[in-house]
Design a protein around this motif. Structure first.
Motif, PDB file in Angstrom:
ATOM      1  N   GLY A 166       5.065 -62.606  25.736  1.00  0.00           N
ATOM      2  CA  GLY A 166       4.231 -63.764  25.393  1.00  0.00           C
ATOM      3  C   GLY A 166       5.102 -64.933  24.953  1.00  0.00           C
ATOM      4  O   GLY A 166       4.688 -65.796  24.202  1.00  0.00           O
ATOM      5  N   GLY A 167       6.323 -64.953  25.439  1.00  0.00           N
ATOM      6  CA  GLY A 167       7.319 -65.946  25.006  1.00  0.00           C
ATOM      7  C   GLY A 167       7.069 -67.362  25.504  1.00  0.00           C
ATOM      8  O   GLY A 167       7.790 -68.289  25.111  1.00  0.00           O
ATOM      9  N   LEU A 168       6.068 -67.555  26.353  1.00  0.00           N
ATOM     10  CA  LEU A 168       5.714 -68.920  26.767  1.00  0.00           C
ATOM     11  C   LEU A 168       4.467 -69.400  26.022  1.00  0.00           C
ATOM     12  O   LEU A 168       3.922 -70.454  26.322  1.00  0.00           O
ATOM     13  N   GLY A 169       4.044 -68.635  25.057  1.00  0.00           N
ATOM     14  CA  GLY A 169       2.877 -69.030  24.248  1.00  0.00           C
ATOM     15  C   GLY A 169       3.292 -69.959  23.115  1.00  0.00           C
ATOM     16  O   GLY A 169       4.469 -70.316  22.978  1.00  0.00           O
ATOM     17  N   LYS A 209      19.648 -73.996  27.247  1.00  0.00           N
ATOM     18  CA  LYS A 209      19.913 -72.641  27.779  1.00  0.00           C
ATOM     19  C   LYS A 209      18.587 -72.109  28.340  1.00  0.00           C
ATOM     20  O   LYS A 209      17.595 -71.999  27.599  1.00  0.00           O
ATOM     21  N   GLN A 210      18.550 -71.827  29.628  1.00  0.00           N
ATOM     22  CA  GLN A 210      17.294 -71.311  30.198  1.00  0.00           C
ATOM     23  C   GLN A 210      17.163 -69.824  29.923  1.00  0.00           C
ATOM     24  O   GLN A 210      18.016 -69.042  30.317  1.00  0.00           O
ATOM     25  N   PRO A 211      16.113 -69.412  29.213  1.00  0.00           N
ATOM     26  CA  PRO A 211      15.935 -67.972  28.995  1.00  0.00           C
ATOM     27  C   PRO A 211      15.638 -67.280  30.334  1.00  0.00           C
ATOM     28  O   PRO A 211      15.154 -67.916  31.274  1.00  0.00           O
ATOM     29  N   ILE A 212      15.938 -65.986  30.421  1.00  0.00           N
ATOM     30  CA  ILE A 212      15.529 -65.214  31.600  1.00  0.00           C
ATOM     31  C   ILE A 212      14.004 -65.066  31.512  1.00  0.00           C
ATOM     32  O   ILE A 212      13.471 -64.834  30.425  1.00  0.00           O
ATOM     33  N   PHE A 213      13.306 -65.299  32.634  1.00  0.00           N
ATOM     34  CA  PHE A 213      11.841 -65.186  32.608  1.00  0.00           C
ATOM     35  C   PHE A 213      11.364 -64.214  33.673  1.00  0.00           C
ATOM     36  O   PHE A 213      11.828 -64.239  34.812  1.00  0.00           O
ATOM     37  N   VAL A 262      15.107 -62.796  26.834  1.00  0.00           N
ATOM     38  CA  VAL A 262      14.340 -62.488  28.054  1.00  0.00           C
ATOM     39  C   VAL A 262      12.871 -62.673  27.707  1.00  0.00           C
ATOM     40  O   VAL A 262      12.407 -62.144  26.693  1.00  0.00           O
ATOM     41  N   ILE A 263      12.167 -63.449  28.479  1.00  0.00           N
ATOM     42  CA  ILE A 263      10.731 -63.688  28.241  1.00  0.00           C
ATOM     43  C   ILE A 263       9.924 -62.939  29.292  1.00  0.00           C
ATOM     44  O   ILE A 263      10.216 -63.012  30.485  1.00  0.00           O
TER      45      ILE A 263
END
Ligand code: WQD
Length: 339
Positions: A9-12, A52-56, A30-31
């Motif tokens: 739920g890391g984009l919430g 830094k772009q998280p892994i999604f 990691v999302i």
């Protein structure tokens, strides 16, 4: 040594702010998100802030095979912060099975994978809603857990019990449940914030949408409560302070400082604010009058809830630093940026 953290739920709303604070602290993130109540644009917002772009990975945690495959593929996750859940109190009354499946099955599938790992650190997104109307204020972690007012609140209570019982038989699993009070506001950059899909159920997004003209008028649900001005009192905590509490809790587990392998903390400011006080503060912040009217009480609302944060202050070394005004300034900046 890996420092990879999975944020479900890391984009919430809260998850995205925690991802930013984790990256600020040097963790690799990691999302997992199924995008049912968020947008892939939030990933851009996070990356714009931290560079830094998280892994999604788009994945629905109700798919048990997908959860098993994920943990088989990614073996070096050292911690999981679990936000993925449905969270609308009113909706949960009408769709109980959706809430019990989404909020509990997903928790069980993740814990089943963590149980098999050599060591794992788990942070659970819980809520002050487990206390119902507490008998005394401020509310401590030892306050009695009341019968839940909604299936949503019940999933938080049952979720905590599932974690507690699992930790009892799995020394390798260490967990902390954070009972949030009322998260509001947004990151100072206004690149991430509270995305209300549909009509906002919560007070602050409804206020800012009324302020910007997206909503005609705010309805204040009752002014005949036994409080200083008749409206309900809540502990409104800036989402960035809340996010920092997650990092503090995770570090406690990773560093092995936990005294029990299941611990619970109240995360709030320790200060109660009434609905009318929030409105007045927003009017100061936005330099405009807010259009509102008093209507009947909303079923299920407790009169007052605010946290005793002594335990989190002492044990986690964490304390909320930002005020209601800071949070409303950030919420208003976010709303204006959306429009
Ligand atoms: C706050 C106050 C309303 C809207 C809920 C969940 C909790 C957590 C946060 C998920 C109350 C009043 C609200 C409006 C109003 N959610 N209000 N007019 O109910 O304290 O907590 O959201 O984790 O688990 O229970 O938050 O923002 O809905 O309400 O007068 O349009 O604002 O009556 O007094 P709540 P809220």
């Amino acid at each position: 040594m890996s420092n990879k953290i999975l944020v479900t739920g890391g984009l919430g709303f809260i998850g995205s702010h925690v991802v930013v604070e984790l990256q600020n602290e040097g963790f690799e993130v990691v999302i997992i998100d199924n995008l049912s109540n968020s947008s892939i644009d939030v990933l851009k917002g996070i990356t714009a802030i931290t560079k830094k772009q998280p892994i999604f990975e788009k994945l629905d945690l109700r798919d048990k095979t997908a959860v098993i495959d994920f943990f088989k593929k990614d073996q070096d996750i050292i911690g999981v912060i679990h936000f993925a859940a449905s969270k609308a109190v009113g909706e949960s009354v009408n769709l109980p099975l959706l809430y019990y499946e989404n909020n509990l099955n997903t928790l069980i599938y993740i814990l089943q994978e963590l149980q098999n790992k050599e060591t794992s650190n788990f942070i659970f997104s819980s809520s002050c809603t487990v206390y119902g109307q507490a008998d005394s204020l401020p509310i401590t972690e030892s306050a009695p857990i009341k019968a839940a007012e909604s299936p949503y609140g019940n999933t938080k209570q049952i979720g905590e019990e599932i974690i507690r019982d699992t930790c009892k038989v799995s020394e390798n699993l260490k967990a902390i449940a954070l009972r949030y009070f009322n998260p509001i506001g947004s990151h100072e950059s206004a690149k991430i914030g509270e995305l209300s899909i549909g009509t906002p159920q919560n007070l602050v997004p409804f206020i800012t949408q009324t302020g910007i003209g997206k909503r005609e008028q705010l309805s204040v649900f009752g002014d005949d409560y036994p409080t200083k001005d008749g409206t309900c009192i809540r502990d409104y905590i800036h989402v960035v302070d809340l996010a920092k509490a997650h990092v503090a809790a995770l570090k406690r587990l990773i560093d092995g400082d936990n005294t029990d392998n299941y611990e619970v903390f109240n995360i709030g400011t320790g200060k109660g604010s009434s609905v009318l006080e929030v409105i007045k503060t927003f009017e100061e912040v936005s330099n405009q009058k807010l259009n509102y009217k008093i209507v009947d009480r909303r079923a299920g609302d407790v009169i007052a809830a605010y946290a005793d944060t002594t335990k989190a202050n002492k044990v986690l070394g964490w304390k909320a630093k930002l005020s209601l005004k800071d949070a409303l300034i950030s919420a208003w900046k976010w709303e204006k940026g959306l429009n």
